[in-house]
Design a protein around this motif. Structure first.
Motif, PDB file in Angstrom:
ATOM      1  N   ALA A 118       0.831  -1.206   0.000  1.00 16.98           N
ATOM      2  CA  ALA A 118       0.000   0.000   0.000  1.00 16.98           C
ATOM      3  C   ALA A 118       0.865   1.255   0.000  1.00 16.98           C
ATOM      4  N   PHE A 119       1.942   1.237   0.784  1.00 18.30           N
ATOM      5  CA  PHE A 119       2.846   2.385   0.808  1.00 18.30           C
ATOM      6  C   PHE A 119       3.555   2.535  -0.535  1.00 18.30           C
ATOM      7  N   SER A 120       3.892   1.408  -1.175  1.00 13.82           N
ATOM      8  CA  SER A 120       4.526   1.473  -2.496  1.00 13.82           C
ATOM      9  C   SER A 120       3.573   2.071  -3.527  1.00 13.82           C
ATOM     10  N   LYS A 121       2.289   1.689  -3.435  1.00 17.12           N
ATOM     11  CA  LYS A 121       1.298   2.266  -4.348  1.00 17.12           C
ATOM     12  C   LYS A 121       1.167   3.768  -4.121  1.00 17.12           C
ATOM     13  N   SER A 122       1.089   4.162  -2.829  1.00 17.94           N
ATOM     14  CA  SER A 122       0.996   5.589  -2.525  1.00 17.94           C
ATOM     15  C   SER A 122       2.224   6.334  -3.037  1.00 17.94           C
ATOM     16  N   TRP A 123       3.382   5.666  -2.943  1.00 17.03           N
ATOM     17  CA  TRP A 123       4.619   6.279  -3.428  1.00 17.03           C
ATOM     18  C   TRP A 123       4.533   6.512  -4.937  1.00 17.03           C
ATOM     19  N   GLY A 124       4.045   5.504  -5.664  1.00 22.84           N
ATOM     20  CA  GLY A 124       3.877   5.661  -7.104  1.00 22.84           C
ATOM     21  C   GLY A 124       2.896   6.766  -7.433  1.00 22.84           C
TER      22      GLY A 124
END
Length: 366
Positions: free
Chosen positions: A338-344
């Protein structure tokens, strides 16, 4: 005396789970310190994605930095460090008054490094050095690779907020990494005073099992897991190994409750704060939950160290088919994803704003 004052009196630190330039510019964050006993704050990629994407507070800075040739992660960390160093300065008197125990802000490394221990440790050292603030934590997830990075970062003298912990076992792994880092510093003749907190995520447990268990078990798993982790925390602090480190001058790695905003509209909006009131711990809360607890939250007393009742609840979940150990691993992986998606999403927002603001600027010139 409002609910937040009662928590403060109990000995629990209350940190804001949010940061925006608007909170700083408007003076709202300073008001939270005065009125709600807020003594720190945390940030993460999702928080900054919302702050930058849904407000215009950052537009001028984005346009200026983009014109200087900055983009992507470099531009983001410029923005984040500007906000967090301002917040760190606001909390500095608390940090000084508590001898470094409280008054912290947190910045997360890129979630794309979640499986890269060496890269995470290097980035933690770089970001902390850039900030030049003694009350800024670098957040590292308690993933298998993160555990290695945590030990290396503590050994390097970088204060660490261990994030994405979902169980007693994951907490203990983070605690062990912290103590190994301190032990290595002592062996090397270095100052053992390096701060750390270990963040246990609570409400995501209840969201994950809501449709899998009977109504009677709703909103009970996260608290039971937290209580089990709290017992492990107290046992660590009472251990001979920790006492040896404390005698050498080491600081306690404090336990932090994260994800404590109520997700179930049928449950109390102060559920997790009331259940997790415990001295010498931290609760980091969204603004909505902070206001709710200040308005009508009740402190019934300190959370019990005895986990007999919590273990009975966990047995009930096991009987309902919930494998807590497997779910803890799943939640940690999902949290990192989820944090990786938010980062993207965040990188896309910054790129989009950079382009549109540049176009707007050119149009005005024309």
């Amino acid at each position: 005396m409002n609910g937040t004052a009662h928590l403060h009196k109990l000995g629990q630190s209350l940190w804001l789970d949010n940061i925006t330039r608007g909170l700083l510019d408007s003076g709202t964050l300073a008001q939270y310190l005065r009125n709600f006993h807020v003594t720190g704050l945390t940030s993460n990629p999702t928080i900054f994605d919302q702050a930058i994407g849904k407000t215009d507070f950052y537009d001028e800075a984005i346009a200026r930095k983009a014109a200087e040739g900055k983009s992507g992660e470099a531009l983001f960390f410029d923005l984040a460090l500007e906000d967090l160093t301002r917040a760190a300065d606001l909390f500095q008197p608390i940090h000084k008054a508590t001898a470094g125990v409280d008054g912290w802000v947190s910045l997360e490394v890129s979630p794309l490094l979640a499986n890269d221990a060496a890269g995470t440790a290097r980035e933690a050292l770089r970001l902390h050095g850039r900030a030049k603030r003694n009350n800024l934590f670098i957040k590292i997830p308690g993933t298998p690779a993160g555990i290695t990075a945590i030990e290396e970062s503590i050994f390097a003298g970088v204060p660490i907020n261990v994030t994405l912990l979902f169980s007693r076992q994951q907490y203990l792994a983070a605690s062990e990494a912290y103590m190994r880092g301190i032990e290595r510093r002592i062996a090397a003749g270095l100052d053992p005073k390096v701060a750390s907190v270990a963040s246990i995520f609570v409400s995501r447990w209840d969201v994950a099992v809501k449709d899998l268990v009977p109504q009677a078990l709703h909103n009970r798993l996260g608290i039971a897991i937290a209580q089990r982790s709290y017992q492990a925390y107290l046992e660590q602090l009472a251990s001979p190994r920790w006492h040896k480190l404390a005698d050498a001058g080491a600081m306690q790695q404090r336990l932090l409750w994260a994800s404590t905003g109520t997700k179930d509209p049928a449950a109390s909006d102060t559920l997790y704060l009331e259940a997790l009131a415990a001295p010498n711990t931290i609760n980091t809360v969204p603004e909505k939950t902070l206001h709710a607890f200040a308005d009508h939250g009740v402190v019934h007393g300190a959370m019990a160290a005895d986990v007999t009742a919590a273990e009975k609840v966990l047995v009930e979940f096991a009987q309902a088919g919930v494998d807590a150990a497997a779910l803890a691993t799943q939640l940690q992986r999902e949290g990192a994803a989820a944090f990786s998606k938010s980062w993207g999403d965040l990188m896309a927002v910054i790129a989009g704003k950079s382009a549109s603001l540049a176009h707007s600027g050119e149009s005005k010139k024309g």
